[in-house]
Design a protein around this motif. Sequence first.
Motif, PDB file in Angstrom:
ATOM      1  N   ALA A 223      12.363 -13.589 -11.817  1.00 30.83           N
ATOM      2  CA  ALA A 223      11.811 -14.062 -13.085  1.00 30.83           C
ATOM      3  C   ALA A 223      12.942 -14.401 -14.036  1.00 30.83           C
ATOM      4  O   ALA A 223      13.906 -13.681 -14.173  1.00 30.83           O
ATOM      5  CB  ALA A 223      10.905 -12.993 -13.698  1.00 30.83           C
ATOM      6  N   GLY A 224      12.823 -15.509 -14.685  1.00 27.44           N
ATOM      7  CA  GLY A 224      13.891 -15.987 -15.547  1.00 27.44           C
ATOM      8  C   GLY A 224      13.969 -15.312 -16.885  1.00 27.44           C
ATOM      9  O   GLY A 224      14.566 -15.838 -17.799  1.00 27.44           O
TER      10      GLY A 224
ATOM     11  N   HIS B 122      26.614  -9.394 -13.459  1.00 31.31           N
ATOM     12  CA  HIS B 122      25.369  -9.355 -12.695  1.00 31.31           C
ATOM     13  C   HIS B 122      24.700 -10.721 -12.666  1.00 31.31           C
ATOM     14  O   HIS B 122      24.615 -11.414 -13.678  1.00 31.31           O
ATOM     15  CB  HIS B 122      24.400  -8.340 -13.306  1.00 31.31           C
ATOM     16  CG  HIS B 122      23.066  -8.308 -12.639  1.00 31.31           C
ATOM     17  ND1 HIS B 122      22.872  -7.749 -11.385  1.00 31.31           N
ATOM     18  CD2 HIS B 122      21.848  -8.765 -13.045  1.00 31.31           C
ATOM     19  CE1 HIS B 122      21.603  -7.866 -11.057  1.00 31.31           C
ATOM     20  NE2 HIS B 122      20.957  -8.472 -12.042  1.00 31.31           N
ATOM     21  N   ARG B 123      24.216 -11.090 -11.504  1.00 33.79           N
ATOM     22  CA  ARG B 123      23.448 -12.324 -11.355  1.00 33.79           C
ATOM     23  C   ARG B 123      22.098 -11.978 -10.759  1.00 33.79           C
ATOM     24  O   ARG B 123      22.033 -11.369  -9.686  1.00 33.79           O
ATOM     25  CB  ARG B 123      24.173 -13.306 -10.432  1.00 33.79           C
ATOM     26  CG  ARG B 123      25.454 -13.871 -11.038  1.00 33.79           C
ATOM     27  CD  ARG B 123      25.135 -14.793 -12.236  1.00 33.79           C
ATOM     28  NE  ARG B 123      26.339 -15.348 -12.846  1.00 33.79           N
ATOM     29  CZ  ARG B 123      27.007 -14.786 -13.833  1.00 33.79           C
ATOM     30  NH1 ARG B 123      26.578 -13.622 -14.318  1.00 33.79           N
ATOM     31  NH2 ARG B 123      28.080 -15.336 -14.343  1.00 33.79           N
TER      32      ARG B 123
ATOM     33  N   ASP C 174      18.062  -9.156 -17.956  1.00 32.35           N
ATOM     34  CA  ASP C 174      18.229  -9.440 -16.530  1.00 32.35           C
ATOM     35  C   ASP C 174      18.900  -8.302 -15.771  1.00 32.35           C
ATOM     36  O   ASP C 174      18.741  -8.185 -14.554  1.00 32.35           O
ATOM     37  CB  ASP C 174      19.062 -10.717 -16.340  1.00 32.35           C
ATOM     38  CG  ASP C 174      18.276 -11.981 -16.678  1.00 32.35           C
ATOM     39  OD1 ASP C 174      17.030 -11.894 -16.712  1.00 32.35           O
ATOM     40  OD2 ASP C 174      18.905 -13.022 -16.919  1.00 32.35           O
ATOM     41  N   TYR C 175      19.654  -7.460 -16.474  1.00 30.42           N
ATOM     42  CA  TYR C 175      20.423  -6.422 -15.798  1.00 30.42           C
ATOM     43  C   TYR C 175      19.501  -5.273 -15.361  1.00 30.42           C
ATOM     44  O   TYR C 175      18.588  -4.881 -16.102  1.00 30.42           O
ATOM     45  CB  TYR C 175      21.507  -5.900 -16.743  1.00 30.42           C
ATOM     46  CG  TYR C 175      22.501  -4.975 -16.094  1.00 30.42           C
ATOM     47  CD1 TYR C 175      23.377  -5.441 -15.106  1.00 30.42           C
ATOM     48  CD2 TYR C 175      22.578  -3.625 -16.455  1.00 30.42           C
ATOM     49  CE1 TYR C 175      24.298  -4.596 -14.513  1.00 30.42           C
ATOM     50  CE2 TYR C 175      23.498  -2.772 -15.861  1.00 30.42           C
ATOM     51  CZ  TYR C 175      24.347  -3.268 -14.888  1.00 30.42           C
ATOM     52  OH  TYR C 175      25.263  -2.430 -14.302  1.00 30.42           O
ATOM     53  N   PRO C 176      19.691  -4.683 -14.167  1.00 29.45           N
ATOM     54  CA  PRO C 176      18.765  -3.657 -13.653  1.00 29.45           C
ATOM     55  C   PRO C 176      18.976  -2.252 -14.221  1.00 29.45           C
ATOM     56  O   PRO C 176      18.171  -1.369 -13.980  1.00 29.45           O
ATOM     57  CB  PRO C 176      19.043  -3.670 -12.146  1.00 29.45           C
ATOM     58  CG  PRO C 176      20.455  -4.120 -12.011  1.00 29.45           C
ATOM     59  CD  PRO C 176      20.655  -5.121 -13.119  1.00 29.45           C
ATOM     60  N   TRP C 177      20.055  -1.975 -14.918  1.00 33.43           N
ATOM     61  CA  TRP C 177      20.325  -0.706 -15.579  1.00 33.43           C
ATOM     62  C   TRP C 177      20.191   0.512 -14.657  1.00 33.43           C
ATOM     63  O   TRP C 177      19.267   1.320 -14.816  1.00 33.43           O
ATOM     64  CB  TRP C 177      19.439  -0.533 -16.816  1.00 33.43           C
ATOM     65  CG  TRP C 177      19.649  -1.627 -17.814  1.00 33.43           C
ATOM     66  CD1 TRP C 177      18.816  -2.656 -18.111  1.00 33.43           C
ATOM     67  CD2 TRP C 177      20.841  -1.830 -18.604  1.00 33.43           C
ATOM     68  NE1 TRP C 177      19.388  -3.489 -19.044  1.00 33.43           N
ATOM     69  CE2 TRP C 177      20.646  -3.004 -19.362  1.00 33.43           C
ATOM     70  CE3 TRP C 177      22.040  -1.118 -18.738  1.00 33.43           C
ATOM     71  CZ2 TRP C 177      21.591  -3.504 -20.245  1.00 33.43           C
ATOM     72  CZ3 TRP C 177      22.998  -1.620 -19.613  1.00 33.43           C
ATOM     73  CH2 TRP C 177      22.769  -2.793 -20.360  1.00 33.43           C
TER      74      TRP C 177
ATOM     75  N   LEU D 281      14.200   2.321 -15.920  1.00 32.10           N
ATOM     76  CA  LEU D 281      14.121   1.190 -16.835  1.00 32.10           C
ATOM     77  C   LEU D 281      13.871  -0.120 -16.102  1.00 32.10           C
ATOM     78  O   LEU D 281      13.202  -1.011 -16.632  1.00 32.10           O
ATOM     79  CB  LEU D 281      15.411   1.103 -17.663  1.00 32.10           C
ATOM     80  CG  LEU D 281      15.443   0.075 -18.801  1.00 32.10           C
ATOM     81  CD1 LEU D 281      14.248   0.232 -19.723  1.00 32.10           C
ATOM     82  CD2 LEU D 281      16.745   0.204 -19.582  1.00 32.10           C
ATOM     83  N   ARG D 282      14.385  -0.240 -14.882  1.00 32.46           N
ATOM     84  CA  ARG D 282      14.192  -1.496 -14.136  1.00 32.46           C
ATOM     85  C   ARG D 282      12.721  -1.758 -13.820  1.00 32.46           C
ATOM     86  O   ARG D 282      12.335  -2.895 -13.543  1.00 32.46           O
ATOM     87  CB  ARG D 282      15.009  -1.469 -12.847  1.00 32.46           C
ATOM     88  CG  ARG D 282      14.588  -0.399 -11.868  1.00 32.46           C
ATOM     89  CD  ARG D 282      15.451  -0.388 -10.602  1.00 32.46           C
ATOM     90  NE  ARG D 282      15.114   0.732  -9.744  1.00 32.46           N
ATOM     91  CZ  ARG D 282      15.606   1.958  -9.895  1.00 32.46           C
ATOM     92  NH1 ARG D 282      16.458   2.204 -10.879  1.00 32.46           N
ATOM     93  NH2 ARG D 282      15.246   2.925  -9.079  1.00 32.46           N
TER      94      ARG D 282
END
Length: 462
Positions: free
Chosen positions: A403-404, A396-397, A358-361, A319-320
């Motif tokens: 990318a915003g 998560h940050r 934003d989360y990499p999953w 997914l990321r």
Amino acid sequence: MEGTATRASILVVEGEIREPGRLSRTLGAAGYEVLEAAEPAQCFEMLEAGGIDVVLCDLHRRGLEPAEFVERVRAIRPGQVVVLMASAEPEEGAAEALRSGAFHYVTRPLVREELLLTMQRASERARLLRENSLLRLEVGQRDSIGSIVGIHGSMDAVRRLIRKVAPTGTTVMIYGESGTGKELVARAIHQLSPRSGRPMFAINCASIPDSLLESELFGYERGAFTGAVARKKGLLEAASGSTLFLDEVGDLAPPLQGKLLRALQERVILRLGGSALIRLDLRIISASHRDLAAMVAAGDFRQDLFYRLNTFPIQIPPLRERATDVPLLVDHFVHDFAAREGLAVPELTAGALRRLCDYPWPGNVRQLGSAIERALILAEGGVIEEGDLPQEVLAHRPPAGAAGGLELPDGGLDLAEVERRLLVQAMEKSGWVIARAAPLLGLSYRTMQYRLGKHGIVRPPG
């Protein structure tokens, strides 16, 4: 009645009548396509080939039990329409055949108008059954492919491969990280295949101890080992005529790898403790999150089995690598879980959706689905807030300079508007050249064209 038929095909199985061919000529003159079978065995062979709307059978055949004949026909073609010819006083055999699934009977001596009216009704029934079957197939195909959510180009490629391989009997290997939806892809292949009339069978090779996995796959006879108090079919046998999905096939122990290879090569198996060969007719779809080629090189997986299973590989991206699909998946899960629980569909705040994007999953689509289900339970006032999301998502940050995320409307999620804005942004950045804009969203040229037309997006004047 002439000219009223729509070229329905009728297979005539005639008995001892005074004027051979008269029945076929009557039906042919009424506009039907008529085929003839002299014996039941020939009738069954012709049914195997398909394309027959109605079987018209004479009950006055030596050695032909009407109910048995109907059951044999329906075993070959479950929805087959069968009309019987009976004496003027219906015999018990005719009544039994009707109970077995025959559509109707016509009496001897045949009355032409009654015969043609019955054939008209029977062919109409056959047409309706055929249309319903096609509709169920269409719905099943739409649902199976539609459940694979994503507009990223990599998912377009996956769907294209599914459509290509599904109609064949080719063995398929699906690769992907845990939670990417490997079983979903397997089920889509099965639903689009000629075997879709039977359920797909599935087993996770990593979740069952080796000592039990062999008996699960191959079955056993009574007394084969302590506790084997009755015969049991294994999944290889049970799935004959259908599809068997072997999830995490890379976890098979070496002895089982060899036994599975023999089963695939010879298409026969023996139950544990048995001596009778059991023939197989099944399609194998396998999946693994591991690199089987690397396992072969390391000596951990049989090369010959790898070549058997890896005939048609399909790779599902994590997914990321397709973050543009996150809003679509969020919308899918929100509606799915809300419908399942009988809840109103909540809105998502822009901040909550931004966190999700934003989360990499690391757990992929499965983890995202669990997060949405949890948030739906916690949401109050019909709105999913950031605080309703799992702690790992909130903690998560994104890396500096990453990318915003997406430009989202304030106050909630409007998926159509999100998609429209992304399309417009891509077109603006590419100078309104579709060929350059499509790769920015991971879309093919044709998919980009379709989505621009769907939203009515055109280049502004000036």
